[in-house]
Scaffold this motif. Structure first.
Motif, short mmCIF file in Angstrom:
data_model
loop_
_atom_site.label_atom_id
_atom_site.label_comp_id
_atom_site.label_asym_id
_atom_site.label_seq_id
_atom_site.Cartn_x
_atom_site.Cartn_y
_atom_site.Cartn_z
N ALA A 108 0.68 -1.43 0.28
CA ALA A 108 0.02 0.14 -0.23
C ALA A 108 0.86 1.30 0.65
O ALA A 108 0.42 2.27 -0.22
CB ALA A 108 -0.83 0.16 1.13
N GLN A 123 -1.59 -3.61 2.46
CA GLN A 123 -3.17 -3.71 2.53
C GLN A 123 -3.70 -4.81 2.44
O GLN A 123 -3.04 -6.28 1.71
CB GLN A 123 -3.64 -3.44 1.28
N PRO A 161 -3.91 0.58 7.43
CA PRO A 161 -2.53 -0.52 7.18
C PRO A 161 -1.16 -1.18 8.03
O PRO A 161 -1.32 -0.33 8.97
CB PRO A 161 -2.11 0.18 5.30
#
Length: 347
Positions: A108, A123, A161
């Protein structure tokens, strides 16, 4: 063929397949043996072999010496039973609370926190959440069965995340990839949560947090967990680096010191250059703890970082500062360079 492992003093039993290590079988069975690196380098899983025979795979001499073996000690992460065995180990409550899972993750974000430190954000799959305890780690599953372990640098309650702190080791199979070719939206595979380094929330003892380098990652998660729980425990964080820039989230630590009750932050630099204009504490970070806390008999210590830092702290805190052995919790960051000196298995 399989063998039965009995753990004393709890009396718990589990099955270990032929060629499987005691620790691997214990994790699979949800039995909470203490462990850290899983590869014979840190000695966190060392315990007594009370009965039976095992064969040890490659490991660091400092983790299990020949003399240790003569005294009946075993390193469970590389000990493969050759018969039914009985071991003596202090089980860690809560280890089996969350299942160990394998899953794909998507990159991410990649953010440089220092020249040699990357914050890697991951993620998880949609509608998935990795359950873990602040301080635990996950493993990347790489080519040819190789694995690399990194601590979660974010408390589990946070809706963000997954965050890891990766230090670049030139020539490293994974860290070279992170710093050169890895990009957003790439897919990686991980397994976790792993490790017995996590916050013990059933105590009111004051806490000393000790970090060196990127050993700050799980310490950060622990501080966030303490804040989230509204803990009133006194916490002192010591973070050590060679140069001031190694303390790559110094501003965050200073903010914690301003805003969190009973929280103190002590940065320590061992090799400051004249141009750094460093006016803070100097020397070895664990020695700074000893100067401030000559009596640790009523404390808990959580230490994470380079093996030499963790080992020195454990030895000297116990011998000189009266820290109870069972109140020192540690995660030793071992690299492939550390493992290169492993003692071969006995023939």
């Amino acid at each position: 063929m399989s063998f039965q492992v009995t753990v004393q003093p709890s009396g718990r039993q589990f099955t270990c397949d032929e060629g499987e290590t005691i620790l691997t079988a214990a994790i699979r069975a949800g039995v909470g043996l203490p462990y850290g690196c899983k590869n014979g380098a840190c000695s966190s899983c060392k315990g007594k072999l009370v009965a039976g025979q095992v064969e040890h795979g490659p490991h660091q001499e400092r983790a299990l010496s020949a003399h240790d073996e003569q005294l009946g000690f075993s390193l469970f992460c590389c000990a493969k039973p050759q018969s039914d065995v009985t071991i003596e180990a202090r089980e860690v409550a809560g280890v089996g609370e969350f299942p160990v899972r394998k899953m794909p993750v998507r990159v991410a974000g990649l953010q440089k926190a220092a020249d040699d430190v990357m914050i890697l954000s991951l993620q998880l799959p949609a509608n998935e959440r990795l359950q873990y305890k602040a301080g635990q780690y996950l493993e990347f599953m790489l080519r040819d069965g190789k694995r690399r372990a990194y601590s979660m640098a974010i408390a589990p309650h946070k809706d963000e995340p997954m965050s890891l702190h990766i230090r670049h080791l030139p020539g490293g199979l994974f860290t070279d990839q992170v710093f050169t070719t890895l990009k957003e939206r790439d897919i990686l595979r991980v397994e976790g949560p792993l490790g017995t380094f996590f916050l013990r929330e059933d105590s009111e003892k004051p806490i000393v947090l000790l970090a060196s380098g990127t050993g700050f990652a799980p310490i950060k998660a622990i501080v966030e967990q303490l804040e989230h729980a509204g803990s009133k425990r006194a916490v002192t964080l010591y973070w050590g680096g060679r140069r001031p820039q190694d303390l790559y989230m110094n501003a965050l630590c200073e903010e914690w010191a301003r805003t969190l009750p009973a929280f103190t932050y002590v940065p320590v630099v061992s090799n400051a250059a004249p141009e750094d204009n460093w006016s803070g504490r100097t020397g070895f970070v664990h020695r700074a703890v000893m100067e401030d806390f000559p009596d640790l008999s009523g404390h808990q210590v959580y230490a994470c970082g380079a093996p030499i830092v963790v080992e020195s702290a454990q030895r000297e805190f116990s011998a000189q500062c009266k820290l109870p052995e069972d109140e020192f919790y540690a995660d030793s960051f071992t690299s492939e360079a550390d493992l290169a000196g492993a003692t071969p298995a006995a023939s």
